[in-house]
Design a protein around this motif. Structure first.
Motif, PDB file in Angstrom:
ATOM      1  N   GLY A 198       0.614  -1.529  -0.153  1.00 46.80           N
ATOM      2  CA  GLY A 198       0.178  -0.338  -0.077  1.00 46.80           C
ATOM      3  C   GLY A 198       1.204   1.578  -0.150  1.00 46.80           C
ATOM      4  O   GLY A 198       2.092   1.267   0.789  1.00 46.80           O
ATOM      5  N   LYS A 199      -0.063   2.123  -0.362  1.00 46.78           N
ATOM      6  CA  LYS A 199       1.459   3.609  -0.149  1.00 46.78           C
ATOM      7  C   LYS A 199       1.249   4.351   0.577  1.00 46.78           C
ATOM      8  O   LYS A 199       0.272   4.097   2.208  1.00 46.78           O
ATOM      9  CB  LYS A 199      -0.254   4.361  -1.156  1.00 46.78           C
ATOM     10  CG  LYS A 199       0.369   4.132  -2.797  1.00 46.78           C
ATOM     11  CD  LYS A 199      -0.972   4.791  -3.536  1.00 46.78           C
ATOM     12  CE  LYS A 199      -0.520   5.319  -4.841  1.00 46.78           C
ATOM     13  NZ  LYS A 199      -1.457   6.024  -6.195  1.00 46.78           N
ATOM     14  N   GLY A 200       2.510   4.806   0.860  1.00 41.14           N
ATOM     15  CA  GLY A 200       2.310   5.496   2.364  1.00 41.14           C
ATOM     16  C   GLY A 200       3.194   4.537   3.292  1.00 41.14           C
ATOM     17  O   GLY A 200       3.541   4.648   4.441  1.00 41.14           O
ATOM     18  N   PHE A 201       3.181   3.269   2.916  1.00 39.72           N
ATOM     19  CA  PHE A 201       3.748   1.769   3.732  1.00 39.72           C
ATOM     20  C   PHE A 201       5.444   1.410   2.935  1.00 39.72           C
ATOM     21  O   PHE A 201       5.039   1.504   1.877  1.00 39.72           O
ATOM     22  CB  PHE A 201       3.124   0.715   3.341  1.00 39.72           C
ATOM     23  CG  PHE A 201       1.919   1.409   4.583  1.00 39.72           C
ATOM     24  CD1 PHE A 201       1.803   0.783   6.308  1.00 39.72           C
ATOM     25  CD2 PHE A 201       0.408   2.189   4.172  1.00 39.72           C
ATOM     26  CE1 PHE A 201       0.556   1.487   7.114  1.00 39.72           C
ATOM     27  CE2 PHE A 201      -0.616   2.849   4.749  1.00 39.72           C
ATOM     28  CZ  PHE A 201      -0.419   2.689   6.084  1.00 39.72           C
ATOM     29  N   TYR A 202       5.952   0.689   3.222  1.00 38.67           N
ATOM     30  CA  TYR A 202       6.841  -0.429   3.115  1.00 38.67           C
ATOM     31  C   TYR A 202       7.041  -1.945   3.731  1.00 38.67           C
ATOM     32  O   TYR A 202       6.247  -1.366   4.990  1.00 38.67           O
ATOM     33  CB  TYR A 202       8.266   0.025   3.454  1.00 38.67           C
ATOM     34  CG  TYR A 202       8.697  -0.047   5.008  1.00 38.67           C
ATOM     35  CD1 TYR A 202      10.085  -0.883   5.611  1.00 38.67           C
ATOM     36  CD2 TYR A 202       8.631   1.426   5.734  1.00 38.67           C
ATOM     37  CE1 TYR A 202      10.351  -0.447   6.578  1.00 38.67           C
ATOM     38  CE2 TYR A 202       9.178   1.523   6.752  1.00 38.67           C
ATOM     39  CZ  TYR A 202       9.700   0.839   7.428  1.00 38.67           C
ATOM     40  OH  TYR A 202      10.265   1.009   9.142  1.00 38.67           O
ATOM     41  N   CYS A 203       7.283  -2.737   3.082  1.00 39.16           N
ATOM     42  CA  CYS A 203       6.946  -3.961   4.199  1.00 39.16           C
ATOM     43  C   CYS A 203       8.399  -4.895   3.661  1.00 39.16           C
ATOM     44  O   CYS A 203       8.213  -5.042   2.200  1.00 39.16           O
ATOM     45  CB  CYS A 203       5.789  -4.782   3.329  1.00 39.16           C
ATOM     46  SG  CYS A 203       4.232  -4.257   3.779  1.00 39.16           S
ATOM     47  N   PRO A 204       9.565  -5.394   4.362  1.00 39.14           N
ATOM     48  CA  PRO A 204      10.110  -5.796   4.724  1.00 39.14           C
ATOM     49  C   PRO A 204       9.879  -7.220   3.944  1.00 39.14           C
ATOM     50  O   PRO A 204       9.085  -7.565   4.711  1.00 39.14           O
ATOM     51  CB  PRO A 204      11.281  -5.383   5.963  1.00 39.14           C
ATOM     52  CG  PRO A 204      10.353  -4.432   6.977  1.00 39.14           C
ATOM     53  CD  PRO A 204       9.292  -4.259   6.149  1.00 39.14           C
ATOM     54  N   GLU A 205      11.092  -7.477   3.864  1.00 43.70           N
ATOM     55  CA  GLU A 205      10.839  -9.342   3.197  1.00 43.70           C
ATOM     56  C   GLU A 205      10.128 -10.307   4.447  1.00 43.70           C
ATOM     57  O   GLU A 205      11.140  -9.921   5.564  1.00 43.70           O
ATOM     58  CB  GLU A 205      12.276  -9.616   2.886  1.00 43.70           C
ATOM     59  CG  GLU A 205      12.226 -11.322   2.616  1.00 43.70           C
ATOM     60  CD  GLU A 205      13.584 -11.865   2.077  1.00 43.70           C
ATOM     61  OE1 GLU A 205      13.303 -12.875   1.096  1.00 43.70           O
ATOM     62  OE2 GLU A 205      13.910 -11.762   2.685  1.00 43.70           O
ATOM     63  N   ALA A 226      12.408   0.579   3.912  1.00 49.37           N
ATOM     64  CA  ALA A 226      12.270   2.394   4.607  1.00 49.37           C
ATOM     65  C   ALA A 226      13.048   3.323   3.861  1.00 49.37           C
ATOM     66  O   ALA A 226      12.492   4.453   3.405  1.00 49.37           O
ATOM     67  CB  ALA A 226      12.665   2.857   6.126  1.00 49.37           C
ATOM     68  N   ASP A 227      13.905   2.970   3.504  1.00 52.81           N
ATOM     69  CA  ASP A 227      15.024   3.542   2.640  1.00 52.81           C
ATOM     70  C   ASP A 227      14.905   3.901   1.196  1.00 52.81           C
ATOM     71  O   ASP A 227      15.128   4.620   0.647  1.00 52.81           O
ATOM     72  CB  ASP A 227      16.204   2.717   2.762  1.00 52.81           C
ATOM     73  CG  ASP A 227      17.220   2.877   3.745  1.00 52.81           C
ATOM     74  OD1 ASP A 227      17.153   4.015   4.679  1.00 52.81           O
ATOM     75  OD2 ASP A 227      18.046   2.254   4.211  1.00 52.81           O
ATOM     76  N   SER A 228      13.808   3.097   0.772  1.00 55.92           N
ATOM     77  CA  SER A 228      13.103   3.144  -0.182  1.00 55.92           C
ATOM     78  C   SER A 228      11.673   4.368  -0.477  1.00 55.92           C
ATOM     79  O   SER A 228      11.540   4.683  -1.641  1.00 55.92           O
ATOM     80  CB  SER A 228      13.085   1.375  -0.939  1.00 55.92           C
ATOM     81  OG  SER A 228      13.667   1.044  -1.061  1.00 55.92           O
ATOM     82  N   CYS A 229      11.079   4.873   1.003  1.00 58.90           N
ATOM     83  CA  CYS A 229      10.466   5.755   1.035  1.00 58.90           C
ATOM     84  C   CYS A 229      11.187   6.596   0.264  1.00 58.90           C
ATOM     85  O   CYS A 229      12.347   6.791   0.589  1.00 58.90           O
ATOM     86  CB  CYS A 229       9.896   6.210   2.203  1.00 58.90           C
ATOM     87  SG  CYS A 229       9.477   4.558   2.970  1.00 58.90           S
ATOM     88  N   THR A 230       9.768   7.750  -0.491  1.00 57.52           N
ATOM     89  CA  THR A 230      10.517   8.651  -1.341  1.00 57.52           C
ATOM     90  C   THR A 230      10.925   9.569   0.364  1.00 57.52           C
ATOM     91  O   THR A 230       9.919  10.208   1.011  1.00 57.52           O
ATOM     92  CB  THR A 230       9.925   9.374  -2.081  1.00 57.52           C
ATOM     93  OG1 THR A 230       9.541   8.229  -3.414  1.00 57.52           O
ATOM     94  CG2 THR A 230      10.443  10.248  -3.345  1.00 57.52           C
TER      95      THR A 230
END
Length: 153
Positions: A41-48, A70-74
């Motif tokens: 989803g937009k606004g979120f990140y999910c590690p493996e 988190a590092d891949s968030c803009t």
């Protein structure tokens, strides 16, 4: 099987189940059958291997789905601030009298003397010749009065 893992093959009993980690950018809850069971989803990140999505941190935003970490968030764009986690876009312009560099959360910088910072400023703008500003945090420079001049050093 455990959350954050999925099972894509039938098993006779719980001792023979082979589970695998969910793919980065996706999350798996109980009963998942695919490495890409649920979009992050937009606004979120999910590690493996995560069982729940995490909000992009302050100072950044998540404009797309399936961000892996988190590092891949803009980073928040210059001229804007991103004061809350989980934003989908940078929409809050830097306030008048301040400037916001790339990645600003809520720690915008006060415009210094001799400069102006209008709403949405990415950097300070020096006062032009014939103008001055002797206060901090101002959005405009003042015109020098007749028979006066302003020296810069």
């Amino acid at each position: 099987h455990l959350p954050s893992r999925y099972c894509d093959e039938p098993a006779i009993n719980s001792d023979t189940i082979e589970t695998k980690l969910c793919r980065a950018g996706y999350f798996c809850d109980y009963g998942s059958t695919s490495a890409t069971q649920a979009n992050c989803g937009k606004g979120f990140y999910c590690p493996e291997g995560t069982e729940r999505k995490e909000q992009c941190p302050e100072g950044s935003f998540g404009p797309t789905e399936n961000i892996p970490d988190a590092d891949s968030c803009t980073a928040c764009r210059a001229g804007f601030r991103c004061p809350e986690p989980g934003l989908q876009d940078a929409t809050e312009a830097c306030p008048s009298g301040y400037y916001c560099e790339t990645g600003t959360a809520s720690d915008e910088k006060l415009c210094s003397k001799g400069h102006m910072c209008d709403t949405g400023a990415a950097s300070q703008t020096p006062c032009e010749p014939g103008t001055f500003q002797d206060n901090e945090g101002m959005s405009e420079c003042l015109v020098c009065q007749v028979r006066f001049f302003f020296m810069t050093s």
